[in-house]
Scaffold this motif. Structure first.
Motif, PDB file in Angstrom:
ATOM      1  N   LEU B 334      -3.434  -0.671   6.949  1.00 28.27           N
ATOM      2  CA  LEU B 334      -4.191  -1.628   6.148  1.00 28.27           C
ATOM      3  C   LEU B 334      -5.586  -1.055   5.934  1.00 28.27           C
ATOM      4  O   LEU B 334      -6.069  -0.269   6.755  1.00 28.27           O
ATOM      5  N   ASP B 335      -6.239  -1.509   4.882  1.00 28.15           N
ATOM      6  CA  ASP B 335      -7.546  -0.919   4.610  1.00 28.15           C
ATOM      7  C   ASP B 335      -8.644  -1.421   5.551  1.00 28.15           C
ATOM      8  O   ASP B 335      -9.814  -1.078   5.378  1.00 28.15           O
ATOM      9  N   THR B 336      -8.252  -2.203   6.553  1.00 29.28           N
ATOM     10  CA  THR B 336      -9.230  -2.589   7.566  1.00 29.28           C
ATOM     11  C   THR B 336      -9.699  -1.372   8.354  1.00 29.28           C
ATOM     12  O   THR B 336     -10.739  -1.424   8.997  1.00 29.28           O
ATOM     13  N   VAL B 337      -8.945  -0.304   8.290  1.00 26.54           N
ATOM     14  CA  VAL B 337      -9.375   0.886   9.033  1.00 26.54           C
ATOM     15  C   VAL B 337     -10.536   1.576   8.347  1.00 26.54           C
ATOM     16  O   VAL B 337     -11.225   2.399   8.940  1.00 26.54           O
ATOM     17  N   GLU B 338     -10.718   1.266   7.102  1.00 23.99           N
ATOM     18  CA  GLU B 338     -11.839   1.782   6.313  1.00 23.99           C
ATOM     19  C   GLU B 338     -11.880   3.306   6.246  1.00 23.99           C
ATOM     20  O   GLU B 338     -11.036   4.000   6.810  1.00 23.99           O
ATOM     21  N   LEU B 355       1.018   8.881   2.958  1.00 23.65           N
ATOM     22  CA  LEU B 355       0.017   7.904   3.373  1.00 23.65           C
ATOM     23  C   LEU B 355       0.064   6.708   2.442  1.00 23.65           C
ATOM     24  O   LEU B 355       0.037   6.869   1.225  1.00 23.65           O
ATOM     25  N   ARG B 356       0.138   5.516   3.034  1.00 19.38           N
ATOM     26  CA  ARG B 356       0.047   4.298   2.224  1.00 19.38           C
ATOM     27  C   ARG B 356      -1.035   3.417   2.827  1.00 19.38           C
ATOM     28  O   ARG B 356      -0.990   3.118   4.021  1.00 19.38           O
ATOM     29  N   VAL B 357      -1.979   3.047   1.990  1.00 14.75           N
ATOM     30  CA  VAL B 357      -3.065   2.188   2.445  1.00 14.75           C
ATOM     31  C   VAL B 357      -2.992   0.876   1.677  1.00 14.75           C
ATOM     32  O   VAL B 357      -3.185   0.853   0.463  1.00 14.75           O
ATOM     33  N   PHE B 358      -2.711  -0.191   2.386  1.00 15.39           N
ATOM     34  CA  PHE B 358      -2.555  -1.501   1.758  1.00 15.39           C
ATOM     35  C   PHE B 358      -3.819  -2.325   1.933  1.00 15.39           C
ATOM     36  O   PHE B 358      -4.495  -2.216   2.947  1.00 15.39           O
ATOM     37  N   PRO B 359      -4.109  -3.197   0.975  1.00 13.99           N
ATOM     38  CA  PRO B 359      -5.326  -4.001   1.105  1.00 13.99           C
ATOM     39  C   PRO B 359      -5.071  -5.221   1.973  1.00 13.99           C
ATOM     40  O   PRO B 359      -4.093  -5.934   1.770  1.00 13.99           O
ATOM     41  N   ALA B 360      -5.959  -5.448   2.904  1.00  7.26           N
ATOM     42  CA  ALA B 360      -5.802  -6.625   3.765  1.00  7.26           C
ATOM     43  C   ALA B 360      -6.161  -7.889   3.010  1.00  7.26           C
ATOM     44  O   ALA B 360      -5.657  -8.966   3.284  1.00  7.26           O
TER      45      ALA B 360
END
Lengths: 343, 583
Positions: B334-338, B355-360
């Motif tokens: 999740l994009d909470t990892v920034e 890599l997949r980055v999803f928006p929280a």
């Protein structure tokens, strides 16, 4: 007064932003809004009232003829006078708007997140900003010139400019008089199926976002609720940190709250001359029954309550935990030492 | 059987005299060809090979359930044991397709019941499956082994109960991300006591409680269980017990990763994970906090796929965890990892391929966090093998993307979603044309592309000119005129799936692809500038295409709001609901 904070993807019921937004609106340079809103308020007070009517029983004007977001129907939108004046109206309006949608009368759909009464089955968001005049939907776009220059002709004037709580943006919609889909201050117009996230993921994230919210405390509402757990207690409590001014008040409140679980014994440690003292006081209270009060801060670390100034504490505290002294191995001795020093 | 085959291919006498292979050998050899693309190629060589291929094929993949009918499939392939079917257009995942659109599996099951009574596997994506169908499946196919449902709808846990009750030889039950009516967790208890064949069990996205007792017993007796993904209601304590029963797991999806544990329980959990040395995939981890993540560390050595998309981790937590995952190839977060978290990815995961980055918080416009172009760039420096990316962000620059594809030229799947539609390069305020231009120029192996941000026709010119291997293209809120779409249709020779929404492409663009659509699986255009007349023209000129239109309620009669065009040998749909107009 705390306005119930419901979560939905439009940010509709994020009362704080709405409150801020309405403040901004009234102070914005554009006088049209306020007069419009007054007009629409006058005309549509009924619609914004919290009513208990069945879904679908609203007046037909509620239909989104312009197919724009609920918020997109700004205050300028006379066909659907949602006034920002009534927060409740918005919230309930949102729900009714949704009911409209399920009745098939409205075009938009709201998502309210998993667990709430309005469940689309897929937790879908939103509404299509497409206008009934067959205009190409470009919902969610920022109304800035860079974009306009690249946008195709027919769509331009009817771009549903998304609203944003930032005051700057509000002026733009006012400027484009032809733009009936002016932005509303509280939230951007949401577009159906955008961003492209699968429904199951929305529900999952909704709940994890909710958990994070819970953990972080619902701030900005004029209250700051954090969970308080006590080791051995069968259930947790919640306290509003904002209603206390210092550690002493917090500790006595906690003591009352959890008195049924043993802390009560420390109740009589009362404390003249100890106002300034923070952790030692607390530790004394709790120390007698072998408990230590700790909190989880924004970084996720567990800290001893009382080290930092109260304001700093309330800002960084996400949750509280009344820990058994035996568990707080790293923390307790220090506390005891400090107590001894103070004494 | 032999004579029948010879009748099918009259020329075979002429051909086989010179052919060195008897049919049986040919079939044997071709039977080893697994990829369906290869099999399609094989079948085109000559009649002999066509026949050998069709008799030896045991698995059929149908990318669009309406492109063919079950009867046609059964006629061509007599020996199928495993079927994969995809139904609705992909945008139905984002609610652009109304309910009851179709793609119902039942008609297929009825044909399979008579033609493939020994059917073993069914994998469905975006199909409508009812409880009746599931019950029919469970009771009709005695040899049935594997059921995988992804993004399907129409059924409830009752259907699952039927499967659990009747399928004695079940090896796989994979229920992912479906629009399911969760009426309770009792279905799990329906597996009979003597049932031991399960190898794959995934109920991660179901919300009700299952009986833990039943689950524990099931896991204990299924000694071949390799993949176990439980739902959020399974606690850490329960997880520990499951792991004790099944240390042989290779794929694990945990339940909630947050529970107040005693020190002893914590130690037990740590020990359980320590015993799971075979894990290559880890997911779940709802509500994971820094307190409990460390129990995972010993189990991460052999991890190749880590799915943290349900765990809102911060950068520090992620960094610590990744230090224990040196073999990671696929990471979902999740994009909470920034950006800081992504920097850690770049430095800890040199073998990363996906890599997949999803928006929280995808709908929160005011959010200041999430990831930016910096995070993506950081990953690209550290992970040169990166070839699959799905990235949701709120800002991006042309320069960043150029750097990224320079570092990672092997992209096969590049899906970038700048969440605000029409968002320009935030530093230069220019369109993002050059970004995608860089992608298609540098990444010659690109098969799948999803574009976003402010884009003019130039982007599509680049795509048409350079993306020669492109098979799937997703476009939203982009382009300036018909020319853009025309470039893509004429330039991308391998294009199979084109999905477009909210773009200024109109009739000219649509009709420029007349010849092209038969070589594609499908075209989706919604909220564009296409009219009904143009669609009618398309339908008339291309009889082997199905041209379907769904109209929005308030649009005028001439607009074709949602257009779905696909090739089909089965003719127009016979089960189309009233809101789907077949032209």
């Amino acid at each position: 007064m705390s306005i119930p904070l419901e979560h939905d993807y439009i940010g509709l019921s994020e009362a704080p932003s709405m409150e801020r937004a309405s403040d901004k609106i009234s102070s914005s340079s554009s006088s049209t809004i306020s007069s419009e809103s007054e007009k629409s308020t006058a005309l549509n007070l009924r619609e914004t009232e919290l009513r208990l009517g069945l879904p679908g029983s609203e007046s037909p004007e509620r239909k989104p003829q312009l197919g724009v977001s609920l918020f997109g129907k700004d205050l300028e939108d006379k066909t659907n006078g949602y006034s920002l004046g009534s927060l409740k109206g918005f919230v309930s309006g949102a729900k009714r708007g949704f009911s409209d949608a399920i009745d098939g009368s409205g075009k938009w759909v709201f998502s309210v997140n998993g667990g709430s009464e309005v469940d689309l089955g897929k937790g879908a968001v939103l509404f299509s900003p497409r206008g009934g005049n067959g205009v190409k939907p470009l919902g969610g776009l920022d109304n800035n010139s860079a974009q306009k220059s690249c946008m195709p002709g027919p769509a331009m004037k009817d771009v549903a400019a998304p609203s944003s709580p930032k005051p700057v943006q509000e002026k733009k919609p006012q400027a484009s008089a032809a733009n009936e889909h002016a932005s509303a201050p509280a939230a951007k117009a949401q577009v159906v199926g955008w961003p492209p996230i699968r429904s199951f993921r929305k529900n999952t994230m909704a709940s994890s976002a909710k958990n994070n919210e819970d953990a972080e405390g619902k701030s900005g509402l004029g209250c700051l609720y954090v969970k308080v757990s006590m080791d051995g207690a069968p259930y947790l409590r919640k306290v509003d940190l904002k209603i206390y001014c210092n550690y002493m008040e917090l500790s006595s409140a906690l003591e009352k709250m959890f008195s049924c679980f043993t802390i009560g014994q420390c109740g009589s440690h009362g404390l003249p001359g100890r106002d300034g003292l923070t952790e030692s006081h607390l530790m004394d209270l709790l120390h007698g029954s072998e408990y230590v009060l700790t909190y989880e801060d924004k970084d996720g670390d567990w800290m001893l309550v009382g080290d930092v100034p109260w304001e700093m504490f309330t800002e960084s505290c996400k949750r509280l935990r009344i820990m058994k002294g035996s568990e707080a191995i790293g923390l307790a001795p220090r506390a005891m030492e400090k107590c001894k020093n103070r004494n | 059987m032999d004579s029948k085959r010879k009748m099918d291919s009259p020329e075979s006498n002429v051909l086989t005299r010179s052919s060195p292979f008897p049919d049986e050998v040919l079939e044997r050899v071709l039977g080893l060809v697994k990829s369906h693309k290869d099999r399609s190629s094989v079948s085109l060589v000559c009649k002999d090979w066509y026949n050998a291929e069709r008799w030896s094929r045991t698995h059929v993949f149908i990318g669009n359930c309406y492109s063919v009918s079950p009867e046609i499939v059964a006629r061509r392939f007599p020996n199928i044991r495993s079927v994969t079917l995809k139904g609705k257009p992909r945008f139905s995942d984002f609610n652009l397709v109304p309910l009851n659109w179709g793609a119902d599996i039942h008609a297929w099951l009825v044909v399979f019941a008579s033609k493939y009574p020994l059917l073993e596997e069914l994998r469905l994506k975006r199909m409508t499956v009812t409880d009746e169908s599931l019950e029919f499946l469970a009771t009709t196919f005695t040899n049935f082994k594997a059921l995988s449902l992804l993004s399907c709808d129409g059924f409830s846990t009752d259907g699952l109960a039927a499967i659990a009750t009747h399928c004695k030889n079940m090896t796989e039950l994979d229920i992912q991300e479906n629009g399911i009516d969760d009426l309770g967790g009792g279905w799990l208890s329906c597996f009979p006591e003597n049932f031991t064949s399960l190898e794959v069990l995934n109920f991660a996205n179901l919300s009700s409680d299952v009986s833990f007792d039943a689950l524990e017993k099931l896991v204990s007796r299924c000694r071949s269980l390799k993949f176990l993904k439980v739902n959020k209601n399974i606690t850490l304590e329960q997880l520990q017990r499951l792991l004790e029963c099944a240390p042989q797991l290779t794929e694990l999806g945990t339940g909630s990763f947050h529970q107040e544990l005693t020190t002893r329980q914590y130690a037990e959990l740590e020990s359980a994970f320590n015993n799971c040395k075979n894990l290559n995939t880890l997911s779940g981890l709802w509500e994971a906090t820094p307190l409990y993540l460390p129990v995972l560390y010993p189990a991460c050595t052999n991890l190749t796929f880590l799915n943290l998309s349900d765990a809102a981790l911060q950068s520090g937590e992620l960094a610590k965890l990744l230090a224990y995952c040196p073999n990671l190839q696929r990471l979902w977060v999740l994009d909470t990892v920034e950006d800081k978290g992504l920097e850690a990815v770049g430095s800890s995961c040199p073998l990363l391929e996906e890599l997949r980055v999803f928006p929280a918080d995808p709908y929160e416009q005011d959010v200041v966090h999430g990831v930016t172009e910096m995070g993506f760039v950081a990953v690209s420096y550290g992970c040169p093998r990166l070839h699959y990316v799905l990235y949701f962000c709120r800002q991006m620059t042309n320069a960043a993307v150029a750097t990224i594809v320079k570092n990672c030229p092997d992209f096969t799947h590049f899906r970038l979603c700048v969440m605000n539609p029409g968002e320009p390069d935030y530093l230069t305020n220019e369109p993002m044309d050059e970004a995608f231009g860089a992608v298609v120029k540098n990444c010659t192996k690109l098969q799948r592309l999803a574009v976003s941000g402010l884009l003019t026709d130039l982007t599509f010119e680049y795509i048409g000119k350079y993306a020669k291997n492109l098979e799937t293209l997703s476009v939203a809120f982009a382009g300036s005129s018909d020319w853009g779409m025309q470039c893509v249709l004429s330039g991308c020779s391998k294009l199979r799936k084109l999905e477009i929404r909210d773009c200024p492409f109109g009739n000219e663009a649509l009709l420029s692809g007349l010849e092209k659509y038969e070589s594609m699986r499908s075209l989706w255009m919604s909220a564009c500038n296409v009219t009904m007349n143009a669609c009618r023209r398309l339908a008339k000129q291309m009889p082997r295409l199905n041209v379907e239109v769904m109209k929005d309620e308030e649009s005028d009669d001439s607009q074709a709001d949602k257009v779905y065009v696909y090739r089909s040998v089965a003719g127009p749909r016979r089960d189309a609901p009233p809101f789907v107009l077949t032209l």
